[in-house]
Design a protein around this motif. Structure first.
Motif, PDB file in Angstrom:
ATOM      1  N   CYS A  84       0.834  -1.199   0.000  1.00 12.83           N
ATOM      2  CA  CYS A  84       0.000   0.000   0.000  1.00 12.83           C
ATOM      3  C   CYS A  84       0.867   1.247   0.000  1.00 12.83           C
ATOM      4  O   CYS A  84       1.701   1.443   0.882  1.00 12.83           O
ATOM      5  N   HIS A  86       0.025   4.230   0.630  1.00  5.49           N
ATOM      6  CA  HIS A  86      -0.269   5.193   1.686  1.00  5.49           C
ATOM      7  C   HIS A  86       0.876   5.282   2.689  1.00  5.49           C
ATOM      8  O   HIS A  86       1.111   6.337   3.271  1.00  5.49           O
ATOM      9  N   GLU A 109       5.566  -0.230   0.777  1.00  5.10           N
ATOM     10  CA  GLU A 109       4.927   0.976   0.249  1.00  5.10           C
ATOM     11  C   GLU A 109       5.480   1.431  -1.097  1.00  5.10           C
ATOM     12  O   GLU A 109       4.972   2.390  -1.676  1.00  5.10           O
ATOM     13  N   THR A 142      -4.946  -4.322   2.767  1.00  2.00           N
ATOM     14  CA  THR A 142      -4.434  -3.089   2.165  1.00  2.00           C
ATOM     15  C   THR A 142      -5.583  -2.291   1.566  1.00  2.00           C
ATOM     16  O   THR A 142      -6.641  -2.840   1.244  1.00  2.00           O
ATOM     17  N   ASP A 143      -5.367  -0.991   1.394  1.00  2.00           N
ATOM     18  CA  ASP A 143      -6.458  -0.095   1.007  1.00  2.00           C
ATOM     19  C   ASP A 143      -6.799  -0.235  -0.476  1.00  2.00           C
ATOM     20  O   ASP A 143      -5.931  -0.068  -1.337  1.00  2.00           O
ATOM     21  N   GLN A 146      -6.018   3.099  -2.611  1.00  2.00           N
ATOM     22  CA  GLN A 146      -4.712   3.739  -2.567  1.00  2.00           C
ATOM     23  C   GLN A 146      -4.470   4.425  -3.911  1.00  2.00           C
ATOM     24  O   GLN A 146      -5.210   4.202  -4.881  1.00  2.00           O
ATOM     25  N   THR A 173     -11.787   1.985   4.057  1.00  2.00           N
ATOM     26  CA  THR A 173     -10.789   2.750   3.312  1.00  2.00           C
ATOM     27  C   THR A 173     -10.452   4.051   4.021  1.00  2.00           C
ATOM     28  O   THR A 173     -11.193   4.505   4.899  1.00  2.00           O
ATOM     29  N   GLY A 175      -8.954   6.177   1.573  1.00  2.00           N
ATOM     30  CA  GLY A 175      -8.622   6.776   0.286  1.00  2.00           C
ATOM     31  C   GLY A 175      -9.763   7.589  -0.295  1.00  2.00           C
ATOM     32  O   GLY A 175     -10.904   7.112  -0.384  1.00  2.00           O
ATOM     33  N   ALA A 215      -1.565   9.097   2.526  1.00  2.00           N
ATOM     34  CA  ALA A 215      -3.007   8.951   2.725  1.00  2.00           C
ATOM     35  C   ALA A 215      -3.636  10.343   2.750  1.00  2.00           C
ATOM     36  O   ALA A 215      -2.967  11.329   3.050  1.00  2.00           O
TER      37      ALA A 215
END
Length: 365
Positions: A84, A86, A109, A142-143, A146, A173, A175, A215
């Motif tokens: 992710c 973020h 990341e 994980t988002d 993202q 989320t 995002g 984020a």
């Protein structure tokens, strides 16, 4: 006994980090060898290079992951991405990158894995004769929103498949990309097929910029709650993770702002520091809030039986001890005062049906 320091490899001075949570790439726990940057003694000026995001493509055979954990209210989930961007330093999903032979630090990341064929695979899985419908959770690792989602649209494709099948889904989320999908989310909400959770860790923009570097800012997340609510989508604010000694004093303020924005339900989770996350988070504390590092780690340990992480079911989400109980009581009192509902209502599983496809046998009735 001091909980600091942790033995992390030194940061490579040739790397220039811009808006990253971790500062190094410690070797994953399954790797047989250690790797670290060491100065060779030669004073040769080397070109500094910016650490950029790399994306690999995965073609999955299945996308629905099953679980039997008693800690979560779902038995299946989907992750459109691995890793992710973020860069949230506390993310409990960081150790999952070790299964790919990558680091839970910078690799998590910066070396992302996308699954662009996930919508097609999901459609096949939902059409299997033995499939039994139940809400699918997205964003639990994980988002899904993202930054990479703006380019690839994997999450959008998944929602289109779920909507076409009248399949219920819950989304978590932080995002802002979720607002792009207001059209399909509001349509699904009208059919009682979707709930959305928005994670708010802090209202302090400066702290958020350091702790969750890529984020959306706290004010943006409150706006996300407002716009989702106005579109008729049931929203839960997640005050998560709560970090004792760093963000826990903001609990009431976070809940109040989210309620004003239209959130109908609320949740709270205590910070978890499994495997590689503990040393990464301790390193981040030393770099950004050094005078509070010992206090924060000590407060976490007080809620985790003297350790920085408690992997046991039930207690791993809430902690234990006097301070953990007080935090839970504060949350409960605030929820009653602000009028949050206990849950957002059951999603409708009765509508589920695969849409007709070319070549399908037509029904006689």
């Amino acid at each position: 006994m001091s909980l600091l320091p942790f033995d992390l490899p030194p940061t490579d001075p040739r790397q220039r980090l811009k808006a990253r949570g971790a500062a190094s790439s410690p070797v994953g726990r399954f790797e047989p060898y250690l790797r670290e940057w060491v100065h060779d003694g030669w004073e040769i000026i080397e070109e500094e290079r910016l650490v950029r995001t790399e994306v690999s493509i995965e073609r999955p055979r299945s996308v629905i992951t099953r679980n039997t954990s008693p800690d979560v209210p779902f038995d299946r989930s989907i992750n459109p991405y691995r890793g992710c961007e973020h860069g949230c330093i506390y993310c409990f999903a960081r150790p999952s990158h070790s299964y790919l032979g990558l680091s839970a630090g910078l690799d998590f990341e910066t070396k992302l894995v996308a699954r662009p064929e996930a919508p097609e695979v999901l459609a096949r899985e939902l059409r299997k004769p033995g499939y039994q419908v139940a809400p699918i959770a997205i964003g639990t690792s994980t988002d899904p929103y993202q930054p990479l989602e703006a380019k690839l649209g994997v999450m959008r494709g998944l929602l289109e498949v779920l909507s076409a099948h009248n399949h219920p889904v819950t989304i978590l989320t932080r995002g802002a990309g979720v607002l792009r999908d207001l059209d399909i989310l509001s349509d699904m909400a009208a059919r009682r097929l979707v709930h959305v959770g928005v994670s708010v860790t802090t209202l302090d923009a400066d702290l958020a910029r350091k702790m969750e570097p890529r984020a959306p800012a706290p004010a943006t997340r409150i706006r996300m709650i407002r716009e989702l609510s106005r579109a008729g989508i049931p929203v839960r604010v997640m005050a998560a993770p709560m970090i004792p000694g760093l963000t826990d004093h903001e609990l009431e303020a976070i809940l109040t702002e989210a309620r004003r924005a239209g959130a109908r339900a609320a949740g709270m989770l205590l910070i978890r520091l499994p495997h590689e996350v503990a040393p990464l988070f301790a390193d981040w504390l030393e770099r950004h809030v050094p005078l509070r590092a010992e206090r924060v780690l000590g407060a976490i340990a007080d809620m985790r039986g003297g350790q920085l992480n408690d992997p046991r079911f039930t207690s791993r989400m809430t902690g234990e001890g006097v301070e953990a109980d007080l935090l839970a009581q504060r949350f409960a009192v605030s929820c009653r005062r602000l009028g949050f509902v206990r849950d957002l209502g059951a999603l409708d599983c009765t509508r589920f049906a695969p849409p007709p496809m070319a070549g399908d046998q037509l029904s006689l009735f």
